[in-house]
Write an enzyme that holds these catalytic residues in place. Structure first.
Site, PDB file in Angstrom:
ATOM      1  N   HIS A   1     -10.769  -5.020   9.447  1.00 30.56           N
ATOM      2  CA  HIS A   1     -11.369  -4.968   8.111  1.00 30.56           C
ATOM      3  C   HIS A   1     -12.694  -4.212   8.135  1.00 30.56           C
ATOM      4  CE1 HIS A   1      -8.370  -7.927   7.016  1.00 30.56           C
ATOM      5  NE2 HIS A   1      -8.871  -8.119   5.813  1.00 30.56           N
ATOM      6  N   GLU A  14       0.819  -1.221   0.000  1.00 29.37           N
ATOM      7  CA  GLU A  14       0.000   0.000   0.000  1.00 29.37           C
ATOM      8  C   GLU A  14       0.849   1.267   0.000  1.00 29.37           C
ATOM      9  OE1 GLU A  14      -0.636  -2.593   1.962  1.00 29.37           O
ATOM     10  OE2 GLU A  14      -2.647  -3.268   1.412  1.00 29.37           O
TER      11      GLU A  14
END
Lengths: 317, 306
Positions: B112, B43
């Site tokens: 998440h 990322e």
């Protein structure tokens, strides 16, 4: 913003002059900090001039370059205006960032100089993106990313190398291994002898070069840039050099010996290259003296310009 | 992407797989792998790369499979994308969109399910958008892509499965403009993203009790539409702020402070913030549902303000 043109570095004397300019500029900045005339901090590139100039000499005017927290030398080598760099250090409105950026945050996009930055290794990913963009636009440009030995321990280093490798992006990662990340010696923070050895983990070439030899740096960079431009992907180029001054203003260098510093001064890249050019007849003694005086005048002029410039008034957001 | 060849997508598993939630499904067939770029799990690296691409002429749209993973790219978003124009000047334009799938409701657990828009509301140089409908998502995303600066675009993963009408037009919706979802006169429910739908149901319930709630979908969190907040709260005299993001130092706090700035003299009751309790988002469906503001909690909170 006015358009600038990259500094021509195609002759030995031009390269020597650029190195001398960086040396003279940085020594003056050091003196100005010592005298309390400049605020904030500064990371100076004394001793690392050959890397900056050798790399820039191998780039074309359209290529991209990203810098680090220690970026004055990179910027001057690429063609940054000493007046506007000095003005930025003085926090003046005529500086590259109009006083908003300071020593670590200057850029000139007409030079392809995408910026110095205070986040270690951050610009490696930015240069990877410039290379991605160059490939996407089929522009033929190459990106070079300066970083240090300390940056090679950041995750961004590894992620950028991997991304550039898997897509064969036209980027050259130039490590200026000056042996110290602030006070931490590279030998204590890396379990390998050469940062370039890390290239093997990404399946790309890793090249070690004497970072104090401007010709060696130029030749290695030219080969890496040509490889990148051919579409063969990135190179990790490690230039072994030495940070002659402390990490930043106020660093007393208690973590290393005066003997070590003296030994490195023997390999001074600027004096060494001048001696080479004097010996092979490229330069005569009078011309070398004249060059140094000319550079001193240029730095004095930059300082005078900075002092005469106005401070910024209102923050333009 | 058809309109501008410099728009491209960058993210994990967005190619043939179509993204974890299918948002990019089929795009690689039309635009190819050059413009729908599958990345390694990096990322920070691919965000920095996208920022560099944006600086040099492209308009990347970056996807974070789960908003939780954006933590790994904070340096690139906060220190780089958001600041380049401020320090390098007009020459440094960063036209980039960071799309992040946030929100709880599917029992994906603590790493998440989070809503991190509050962190980014704190950063000068960023815009933060969080749509609640398909129409808004389309119009706001068009504006975000055409914007010359970095935009965080928060998509609620629980809304992906909801079918909503989508107009054929490609009219951009200006960033920084709120939308009145339902007009009312007694209390303003200020919210965004999935909570808009919860608030709308609550407003209908409140109407049965004779309480007229106005629901404002803020749509953009930075900049906040202070005019819309002022107009609504000055009319109703009550402000109930509902978010799925954590309350402590969160978006609800900023929205409440904005109400104080623009409508304090009109308030007939203290501002109420309805947010999850201070906790890691739990896995078990019963626990997870318990922490997300519910229709009943909104109804009760509004009723207690009367």
């Amino acid at each position: 913003m006015t358009r600038s043109v990259p500094r021509p570095l195609d002759t030995p004397v031009a390269q020597l002059r650029a190195m001398q300019l960086i040396r003279s500029f940085e020594m003056r900045v050091d003196a100005l900090f010592a005298a309390g005339e400049l605020r904030g901090t500064s990371h100076l590139a004394v001793g690392e001039e050959a890397t900056a100039v050798g790399v820039c000499a191998a780039l074309t005017p359209d290529d991209y370059l990203t810098s680090t927290h220690r970026g004055h030398g990179h910027f001057l080598a690429r063609g940054g205006d000493p007046r506007r760099i000095m003005a930025e250090l003085f926090g003046k409105v005529t500086g590259y960032a109009e006083g908003r950026g300071g020593t670590q945050h200057m850029a000139d996009y007409s030079l392809g100089f995408l910026g110095m930055n205070g986040i270690t290794a951050g610009m490696m990913a930015i240069a990877t993106g410039a290379a991605f963009s160059a490939r996407y636009r089929k522009s033929g440009q190459v990106a070079a990313a300066f970083f240090g030995d300390g940056a090679s321990n950041q995750g961004t280093f590894h992620e950028a190398l991997n991304l550039a490798a898997i897509w064969a992006l036209p980027v050259v990662f130039v490590c200026e291994n000056n042996l110290y990340a602030m006070s931490s010696p590279a030998c204590a923070m890396l379990h390998i002898a050469n940062i370039a050895d890390r290239a093997a983990a990404y399946g790309i070439p890793g090249v070690v070069v004497d970072g104090n030899d401007v010709t060696a740096v130029h030749d290695a960079m030219a080969a890496a840039a040509a490889r990148a431009r051919r579409g063969d992907g990135p190179t990790l180029l490690e230039a072994k050099t030495y940070r002659v001054l402390g990490h930043s203003r106020g660093d007393l260098c208690v973590y290393r010996t005066r003997d070590e510093e003296a030994a490195w001064r023997e390999t001074d890249p600027v004096a060494g290259y001048a001696a080479t050019l004097l010996a092979d007849g490229t330069l005569d003694a009078a011309a070398w003296v004249a060059l140094q005086e000319d550079v001193t005048r240029e730095v004095a002029d930059a300082e005078a310009f900075a002092r005469a410039s106005a401070l910024p008034e209102a923050m333009v957001v | 992407m058809r309109r501008d060849p410099n728009v491209l997508l960058i993210g994990e598993d967005i190619g043939q797989y179509g993204g974890a939630f299918g948002v990019t499904r089929g795009l690689i067939d039309e635009f190819g792998p050059e413009r729908v770029v599958n990345t390694p799990i990096s990322e920070g690296g691919f965000t920095g790369m996208a920022v560099g691409a944006a600086l040099t002429g492209l308009r990347p749209v970056v996807e974070y499979m789960f908003m939780d993973f954006i933590t790994l790219a904070l340096d690139q978003i906060v220190n780089h994308a958001a600041k380049f124009r401020a320090v390098y000047g007009e020459q440094a334009q960063v036209p980039i969109v960071f799309r992040a799938a946030g929100g709880a409701g599917r029992s994906y657990g603590a790493t998440h399910s989070q809503m991190f828009e509050g962190w980014f509301m704190h950063v000068p140089g960023l815009k933060v958008v969080a749509p609640s409908t398909a129409e808004d998502a389309k119009g706001l995303l068009i504006s975000a892509i055409r914007d010359d600066g970095p935009v965080l675009f928060v998509e609620h993963k629980d809304l992906y499965k909801v079918r909503m009408p989508l107009p054929e037009t490609s009219a951009p919706i200006p960033l920084g403009t709120a939308r009145v979802v339902r007009e009312g006169g007694d209390v303003s429910i200020l919210t965004y993203s999935k909570m808009v739908h919860t608030a709308a149901i609550a407003a209908a319930e409140l109407a049965k009790e004779g309480i007229s709630a106005e629901v404002i979908d803020l749509r953009t969190l930075r900049p906040l539409d202070t005019d819309a907040i002022a107009a609504s709260v000055q009319k109703t005299g009550r402000a109930l702020v509902v978010t799925e993001a954590m309350g402590h130092a969160g978006p609800a706090t900023e929205i409440a402070a904005t109400v104080m700035d623009v409508a304090f003299d009109y308030l007939n009751a203290p501002i109420v913030r309805l947010t999850p309790p201070d906790c890691a988002i739990p896995f078990s469906p019963t626990l997870e549902q318990k922490i997300i503001p519910s229709v009943q909690e909104i109804v009760t909170a509004a009723r207690n303000m009367m």
